[in-house]
Design a protein around this motif. Structure first.
Motif, mmCIF file in Angstrom:
data_model
loop_
_atom_site.group_PDB
_atom_site.id
_atom_site.type_symbol
_atom_site.label_atom_id
_atom_site.label_comp_id
_atom_site.label_asym_id
_atom_site.label_seq_id
_atom_site.Cartn_x
_atom_site.Cartn_y
_atom_site.Cartn_z
ATOM 1 N N ARG A 101 -21.154 9.411 8.541
ATOM 2 C CA ARG A 101 -19.832 9.984 8.063
ATOM 3 C C ARG A 101 -19.902 11.367 7.911
ATOM 4 O O ARG A 101 -19.109 12.372 8.403
ATOM 5 N N ALA A 102 -21.213 11.925 7.228
ATOM 6 C CA ALA A 102 -21.321 13.402 7.142
ATOM 7 C C ALA A 102 -21.606 14.164 8.362
ATOM 8 O O ALA A 102 -20.975 15.213 8.612
ATOM 9 N N ALA A 103 -22.234 13.510 9.248
ATOM 10 C CA ALA A 103 -22.519 13.872 10.685
ATOM 11 C C ALA A 103 -21.369 13.921 11.601
ATOM 12 O O ALA A 103 -21.067 14.941 12.138
ATOM 13 N N VAL A 109 -15.753 12.800 10.053
ATOM 14 C CA VAL A 109 -14.717 12.215 9.977
ATOM 15 C C VAL A 109 -15.108 10.625 9.506
ATOM 16 O O VAL A 109 -16.157 10.123 9.469
ATOM 17 N N SER A 110 -14.283 9.914 8.680
ATOM 18 C CA SER A 110 -14.664 8.553 8.158
ATOM 19 C C SER A 110 -14.075 7.606 9.410
ATOM 20 O O SER A 110 -15.016 6.416 9.322
ATOM 21 N N GLU A 111 -13.359 7.740 10.027
ATOM 22 C CA GLU A 111 -12.846 6.738 11.312
ATOM 23 C C GLU A 111 -12.071 7.604 12.502
ATOM 24 O O GLU A 111 -11.777 8.641 12.016
ATOM 25 N N GLU A 112 -12.395 7.148 13.521
ATOM 26 C CA GLU A 112 -11.677 7.682 14.693
ATOM 27 C C GLU A 112 -11.562 6.572 15.670
ATOM 28 O O GLU A 112 -12.109 5.554 15.720
ATOM 29 N N SER A 113 -10.880 6.742 16.843
ATOM 30 C CA SER A 113 -10.703 5.880 18.008
ATOM 31 C C SER A 113 -11.653 6.423 19.104
ATOM 32 O O SER A 113 -11.829 7.493 19.256
ATOM 33 N N ALA A 114 -11.872 5.440 19.831
ATOM 34 C CA ALA A 114 -12.629 5.735 21.033
ATOM 35 C C ALA A 114 -12.251 4.895 21.899
ATOM 36 O O ALA A 114 -11.554 3.624 21.837
#
Length: 88
Positions: A19-21, A24-29
């Motif tokens: 998450r730190a890298a 964001v905590s969440e996303e779409s792919a």
């Protein structure tokens, strides 16, 4: 015909160092990628720091450990990125 706006996607959730890298905590792919292709895509999107974490991370696909990095990911699914945890 599938357009970019309606193409099947997966949800990627990041935990701890991932998450730190990613920032964001969440996303779409895009759906249908393999874990290897997903890791490449996310590394390009977020940079070397996340790419390094993805090399050593564990992945849960819809709550189940996924070890085969060449198996296509299910569209509409969820991939959890779990970096190595220290401690005991």
């Amino acid at each position: 015909m599938t357009t970019p706006e309606t193409s099947p996607t997966i949800t990627v959730r990041y935990f701890a160092a991932a998450r730190a890298a990613a920032g964001v905590s969440e996303e779409s792919a895009p759906g249908g990628l393999t874990l290897d292709a997903l890791a490449d895509t996310l590394g390009i999107r977020h940079g070397e720091r996340l790419a390094g974490v993805l090399k050593v991370a564990s992945f849960l696909v819809n709550g189940v450990v996924q070890r085969d990095r060449r198996q296509p990911l299910p569209a509409g699914g969820t991939v959890d990125v779990l970096p190595p945890f220290a401690g005991g």
